[in-house]
Design a protein around this motif. Structure first.
Motif, short mmCIF file in Angstrom:
data_model
loop_
_atom_site.label_atom_id
_atom_site.label_comp_id
_atom_site.label_asym_id
_atom_site.label_seq_id
_atom_site.Cartn_x
_atom_site.Cartn_y
_atom_site.Cartn_z
N LEU A 134 0.87 -1.18 0.00
CA LEU A 134 0.00 0.00 0.00
C LEU A 134 0.91 1.23 0.00
O LEU A 134 1.67 1.44 0.94
CB LEU A 134 -0.90 -0.03 1.24
N THR A 135 0.82 2.02 -1.06
CA THR A 135 1.71 3.16 -1.24
C THR A 135 0.93 4.46 -1.20
O THR A 135 0.02 4.67 -2.00
CB THR A 135 2.46 3.07 -2.58
N LEU A 136 1.30 5.35 -0.26
CA LEU A 136 0.77 6.71 -0.27
C LEU A 136 1.40 7.43 -1.45
O LEU A 136 2.62 7.45 -1.59
CB LEU A 136 1.13 7.41 1.05
N ARG A 183 -1.63 -11.60 3.88
CA ARG A 183 -1.06 -11.91 5.19
C ARG A 183 -0.29 -10.74 5.78
O ARG A 183 -0.12 -10.65 7.00
CB ARG A 183 -0.12 -13.12 5.07
N VAL A 184 0.20 -9.87 4.90
CA VAL A 184 0.96 -8.69 5.32
C VAL A 184 0.53 -7.51 4.48
O VAL A 184 0.35 -7.64 3.26
CB VAL A 184 2.48 -8.91 5.17
N VAL A 185 0.36 -6.35 5.12
CA VAL A 185 0.20 -5.09 4.40
C VAL A 185 1.50 -4.32 4.57
O VAL A 185 1.89 -3.98 5.69
CB VAL A 185 -0.99 -4.27 4.92
N HIS A 186 2.17 -4.07 3.46
CA HIS A 186 3.43 -3.33 3.45
C HIS A 186 3.09 -1.88 3.14
O HIS A 186 2.76 -1.53 2.00
CB HIS A 186 4.36 -3.93 2.40
N LEU A 187 3.16 -1.01 4.14
CA LEU A 187 2.75 0.38 4.04
C LEU A 187 3.96 1.27 3.80
O LEU A 187 4.93 1.23 4.57
CB LEU A 187 2.04 0.78 5.34
N ARG A 188 3.92 2.07 2.75
CA ARG A 188 5.06 2.90 2.39
C ARG A 188 4.58 4.20 1.76
O ARG A 188 3.39 4.37 1.48
CB ARG A 188 5.98 2.15 1.42
N ASN A 191 -6.53 -8.81 9.98
CA ASN A 191 -5.83 -10.05 10.31
C ASN A 191 -4.38 -9.98 9.86
O ASN A 191 -3.49 -10.57 10.48
CB ASN A 191 -6.53 -11.24 9.65
N ALA A 192 -4.14 -9.28 8.77
CA ALA A 192 -2.79 -9.15 8.24
C ALA A 192 -1.92 -8.30 9.17
O ALA A 192 -2.39 -7.37 9.82
CB ALA A 192 -2.83 -8.52 6.85
N ILE A 193 -0.64 -8.63 9.20
CA ILE A 193 0.34 -7.83 9.93
C ILE A 193 0.71 -6.62 9.08
O ILE A 193 0.98 -6.75 7.88
CB ILE A 193 1.61 -8.66 10.24
N VAL A 194 0.71 -5.44 9.68
CA VAL A 194 1.04 -4.20 8.96
C VAL A 194 2.51 -3.86 9.21
O VAL A 194 2.92 -3.63 10.35
CB VAL A 194 0.15 -3.04 9.40
N VAL A 195 3.29 -3.85 8.13
CA VAL A 195 4.71 -3.50 8.19
C VAL A 195 4.89 -2.14 7.54
O VAL A 195 4.66 -1.99 6.33
CB VAL A 195 5.57 -4.56 7.47
N ALA A 206 8.61 -7.99 5.15
CA ALA A 206 7.22 -8.29 4.81
C ALA A 206 7.08 -9.72 4.31
O ALA A 206 6.16 -10.46 4.70
CB ALA A 206 6.72 -7.31 3.76
N ALA A 207 8.01 -10.15 3.44
CA ALA A 207 7.96 -11.51 2.90
C ALA A 207 8.20 -12.55 3.98
O ALA A 207 7.57 -13.61 4.00
CB ALA A 207 8.98 -11.66 1.77
#
Length: 275
Positions: free
Chosen positions: A29-31, A62-67, A111-115, A211-212
């Motif tokens: 997820l990219t701002l 499983r993971v949301v990679h926030l950047r 449920n997903a972990i936010v990184v 994240a992976a």
């Protein structure tokens, strides 16, 4: 599943102020307002809500990679848009804050972990607030953190008024909120605000690797663990969000808030009157 994205990302949201792509259990997820330092305007907050809900709706995530795109993770709210509303900013901020709080609440309940991958500035409810709402935070050694709300005559939002004190302690959180001093990455790690600091040139690779790695874990166990951890603070966060929103809206309608916004835009010290 290897410790890297092994397939080409599938674009879920390909255009606009928030982008979303999926590959191998990780939703990135990219701002995406780099020219505005990813300052949050109404469209970005609406896009953030839509992206988080999209992740909610797909059990593969499983993971949301926030950047953030560009030079900064997120410099907070879009002060120019806020200032342009004049005396109507209070009503406008009610809508803006509502979208941000929905997104923050959803991130906490995913449920997903936010990184979160942080570079440049993470400030205000948009920047520091999203850092507080994430589960794991990895930052560049050049990253900087700032509360910022009281600097423009407003109050902390995005749940940070609750979470920051739980992360770093009441006294330290109070200091950051009332002084708005800039915190460097290594101090942020020492305080407990973030997990890891890496060289700026390695941040993107290390964030994807983290994240992976997390995405390889047992999904139900990770989700349950996240729920147990957040239940200690998350229920308190969500219970406080309505009062936080009312406070932000009320303060944003004051003369001091308009003066604070004008001072930030004009790059000068504000003169507050208490009105």
């Amino acid at each position: 599943m290897p410790h890297s994205l092994s397939t080409d990302p599938e674009p879920w949201i390909a255009h606009g102020p928030v982008l979303l792509a999926y590959a191998d259990g990780v939703a990135t997820l990219t701002l995406n307002r780099p020219a505005a330092s990813n300052g949050m305007n109404i469209e970005m907050m609406q896009g953030l809500c839509a992206a988080v809900m999209r992740c909610h709706g797909d059990a593969r995530v499983r993971v949301v990679h926030l950047r953030g795109a560009g030079a900064n993770f997120c410099a907070g709210g879009d002060v120019r848009e806020f200032a342009s509303k004049g005396e109507a900013v209070g009503d406008f901020l009610r809508e803006v804050t509502a979208h941000l709080q929905v997104a923050v609440g959803a991130l906490i309940r995913l449920n997903a972990i936010v990184v979160a991958e942080v570079h440049g500035y993470a400030a205000g409810g948009g920047g520091l607030g999203l850092v507080c709402a994430s589960d794991l935070v990895i930052a560049a050694d050049s990253a900087r953190f700032m509360a910022g709300a009281t600097r423009v005559g407003m109050a902390p939002d995005a749940g940070s008024s609750v979470v920051l004190a739980r992360l770093i302690g009441l006294r330290r959180a109070t200091e950051l909120f009332v002084t708005n001093r800039v915190v460097a990455a290594e101090e942020a790690r020492a305080l407990g605000l973030i997990n890891r600091v890496v060289p700026a040139g390695e941040l993107a690779v290390e964030a994807r690797r983290l994240a992976a790695e997390v995405a390889e874990g047992a999904p139900k166990a990770l989700a349950a663990t996240k729920r147990l951890l957040w239940n200690g603070v998350g229920l308190g966060v969500e219970a406080c969000l309505p009062e936080e929103a009312r406070t932000v809206a009320e303060l944003s309608a004051t003369a001091d808030s308009r003066e604070g916004l004008a001072a930030v835009i004009g790059k000068r010290r504000p003169v507050f009157s208490g009105r």
